[in-house]
Design a protein around this motif. Structure first.
Motif, PDB file in Angstrom:
ATOM      1  N   MET A   1      18.905  17.820  14.976  1.00 61.30           N
ATOM      2  CA  MET A   1      19.168  18.792  16.026  1.00 61.30           C
ATOM      3  C   MET A   1      20.643  18.744  16.412  1.00 61.30           C
ATOM      4  SD  MET A   1      15.778  18.349  18.403  1.00 61.30           S
ATOM      5  CE  MET A   1      16.049  19.785  19.370  1.00 61.30           C
ATOM      6  N   ARG A   3      23.807  19.222  19.099  1.00 57.74           N
ATOM      7  CA  ARG A   3      24.063  19.005  20.522  1.00 57.74           C
ATOM      8  C   ARG A   3      25.568  19.030  20.764  1.00 57.74           C
ATOM      9  NH1 ARG A   3      22.816  12.603  20.240  1.00 57.74           N
ATOM     10  NH2 ARG A   3      24.893  11.987  19.552  1.00 57.74           N
ATOM     11  N   ASN A  50      17.752  24.681  18.516  1.00 57.99           N
ATOM     12  CA  ASN A  50      16.904  23.511  18.735  1.00 57.99           C
ATOM     13  C   ASN A  50      15.523  23.883  19.253  1.00 57.99           C
ATOM     14  OD1 ASN A  50      18.973  21.842  17.885  1.00 57.99           O
ATOM     15  ND2 ASN A  50      19.684  21.396  19.951  1.00 57.99           N
TER      16      ASN A  50
END
Length: 160
Positions: A1, A3, A50
């Protein structure tokens, strides 16, 4: 994911704007110069990817802003394991096909100036294969409704 890197702190209004864009993917954000629109867009893109609301994100940029957005993506985004993020850049029809064939490519950059060189039917077909977030950086480039560039973006929006 994906970030935002831990060392980057978003301001409250940037979080609010990012949350707004995440909850309304077809939204328009209009903010003053210097408010961190790129960071807001990057954070909203990562959130939407995500959450599975979109599978791909395309930042459409001017020739000049492409360098800045590319740098912002590389320096402000990372994967959960801390590895670096490398955006993909669409330069021609073959790289457009590659973007959609390769699941590892989730965010790409495309110059406004390159849109005219792409096969628009192919572009729209690729964009409609999976939910795609389209972010128009420097959107003042779309101010003239009769311009081919503006018509191309509107045609994508209306593509079924």
């Amino acid at each position: 994911m994906l970030r935002i890197k831990k060392e980057i702190t978003l301001r409250d209004y940037q979080i609010d704007a990012s949350d707004f864009a995440t909850s309304r993917p077809a939204s328009l954000l209009s903010l003053k110069t210097g408010t961190g629109k790129s960071l807001i867009s990057i954070n909203a893109s990562a959130n939407l990817l995500n959450e599975g609301k979109v599978k791909k994100a395309i930042f459409i940029c001017t020739k000049t802003s492409l360098i800045e957005v590319d740098n912002d993506l590389r320096t402000k985004l990372e994967y959960d394991d801390g590895s670096s993020f490398q955006p993909f850049i669409i330069t021609d029809n073959e790289s457009l096909r590659e973007f959609y064939r390769n699941e590892e490519h989730d965010i790409t950059l495309l110059q406004y100036e390159k849109i005219h060189q792409l096969d628009l039917a192919l572009l729209f077909k690729c964009l409609s294969k999976v939910p795609t977030l389209v972010i128009c950086d420097e959107s003042h480039k779309l101010k003239t409704p009769s311009a081919l560039l503006t018509k191309s973006i509107i045609a994508y929006r209306d593509w079924e």
